[in-house]
Design an enzyme around this catalytic site. Structure first.
Site, PDB file in Angstrom:
ATOM      1  N   PRO A   2      43.861  33.272  -7.967  1.00 26.82           N
ATOM      2  CA  PRO A   2      44.252  34.548  -7.345  1.00 26.82           C
ATOM      3  C   PRO A   2      43.849  34.553  -5.869  1.00 26.82           C
ATOM      4  CG  PRO A   2      42.811  34.895  -9.270  1.00 26.82           C
ATOM      5  CD  PRO A   2      42.829  33.425  -8.988  1.00 26.82           C
ATOM      6  N   GLU A   3      44.746  35.011  -5.019  1.00 27.23           N
ATOM      7  CA  GLU A   3      44.460  35.067  -3.588  1.00 27.23           C
ATOM      8  C   GLU A   3      44.134  36.512  -3.201  1.00 27.23           C
ATOM      9  OE1 GLU A   3      47.285  32.619  -1.403  1.00 27.23           O
ATOM     10  OE2 GLU A   3      47.494  31.284  -3.119  1.00 27.23           O
ATOM     11  N   LYS A  55      38.841  37.152  -1.303  1.00 26.41           N
ATOM     12  CA  LYS A  55      38.989  37.043  -2.753  1.00 26.41           C
ATOM     13  C   LYS A  55      37.837  37.715  -3.500  1.00 26.41           C
ATOM     14  CE  LYS A  55      41.292  32.585  -2.045  1.00 26.41           C
ATOM     15  NZ  LYS A  55      41.212  31.130  -2.289  1.00 26.41           N
ATOM     16  N   ASN A 171      46.306  28.784  -1.726  1.00 32.75           N
ATOM     17  CA  ASN A 171      47.298  27.735  -1.610  1.00 32.75           C
ATOM     18  C   ASN A 171      48.715  28.254  -1.382  1.00 32.75           C
ATOM     19  OD1 ASN A 171      47.251  24.990  -1.476  1.00 32.75           O
ATOM     20  ND2 ASN A 171      48.047  24.737  -3.555  1.00 32.75           N
ATOM     21  N   ARG A 248      44.701  20.058  -2.834  1.00 35.48           N
ATOM     22  CA  ARG A 248      45.579  21.138  -3.268  1.00 35.48           C
ATOM     23  C   ARG A 248      46.993  20.831  -2.797  1.00 35.48           C
ATOM     24  NH1 ARG A 248      43.051  25.918  -4.022  1.00 35.48           N
ATOM     25  NH2 ARG A 248      44.907  26.382  -5.226  1.00 35.48           N
TER      26      ARG A 248
END
Ligand SMILES: [Zn+2]
Length: 258
Positions: A2-3, A55, A171, A248
């Site tokens: 989760p961003e 976050k 990401n 990533r």
């Protein structure tokens, strides 16, 4: 993972249920927190605010207590109206708040801690965070100072994931921001001008704010997860490759990002 927008969305849903209220019931079903006595420590205290930084999510209680959460790769906040089924097994619930017929549940941690307000200010991890990408006024000066203080040989796509440079980008938004600003995520930080770096942030902020309001699922990615498909801007095939220490996957268009 989760961003920042997903965390802000959770806070936006938790706020109307808990802010200004004393939760009617608090439970910590997971054995991990059985000895912490959080329900009794929080009993009778109103939630004064629900806020986020990148976050990180903070539920602030009367009496200077703060519940700090970071969802990592696995955690989630659920907000359920009357009679709604939980999205995950009750055994995975780390904390449950009940108020006005609603249930707010944090599942799977992995970071959930009750701390004093003072400790949040001196906590090394929190103090190290860069400016919040979703702040009402983004602190561009601080972002650029952090970015220039970072290793200039890093790839810009990798540097954007470092929460010490800017907090809240993950990401997906890294890939989207580089695409929006037409910057190759494989460019070295030294080769990215201040205006270009700021343009990456400026381009994702409105989209992230929209996601924080209406939810992540309503957001359509332009390049993230679209390897092999044509670029929405120039038609070149989008490519993907692992980047940085954490490897990533980053997505970009070799046609219009340089
Ligand atoms: Zn393109």
């Amino acid at each position: 993972m989760p961003e920042g927008d997903t965390i802000a969305y959770a806070a936006n849903r938790i706020r109307p249920v808990l802010e200004g209220r004393v939760p009617e019931e608090i439970e910590t079903p997971h054995p991990r927190h059985a000895l912490d006595r959080w329900p009794s420590r929080l009993e009778g205290r109103a939630v004064t605010s629900v806020d986020t930084h990148g976050k990180h999510l903070f539920l602030r209680f009367e009496g200077d207590l703060v519940l700090h959460s970071h969802l990592g790769m696995v955690g989630v906040w659920g907000v359920y109206g009357p009679g709604r089924r939980w999205g995950r097994s009750a055994r995975r619930a780390w904390i449950v708040f009940r108020s006005g017929g609603h249930e707010i549940v944090e599942f799977d941690g992995p970071l959930l801690e009750l701390m004093t307000e003072g400790r949040t200010r001196f906590d090394q991890r929190l103090a190290a965070l860069g400016p919040d990408v979703l702040a009402t006024e983004f602190d561009r000066g601080r972002f650029l100072a952090r970015l220039r203080g970072d290793d200039q040989t890093r790839f810009i796509g990798d540097a954007l994931l470092d929460q010490r440079n800017v907090a809240g980008i993950g990401n997906l938004w890294k890939a989207e921001g580089c695409w929006e600003a037409a910057i190759d995520p494989w460019r070295r930080v030294s080769a990215v001008t201040d205006d270009e770096a700021a343009a990456i942030i400026d381009s994702v902020r409105p989209r992230m704010m929209r996601s924080a309001t209406i939810g992540h699922r309503a957001i359509r990615a332009k390049v993230y997860g679209t390897a092999g498909r044509p670029c929405p801007r120039c038609g070149t095939t989008i490519v993907a490759r692992g980047q940085g220490d954490a490897n990533r996957t980053t997505y970009w268009c070799p046609g219009c990002q340089s």
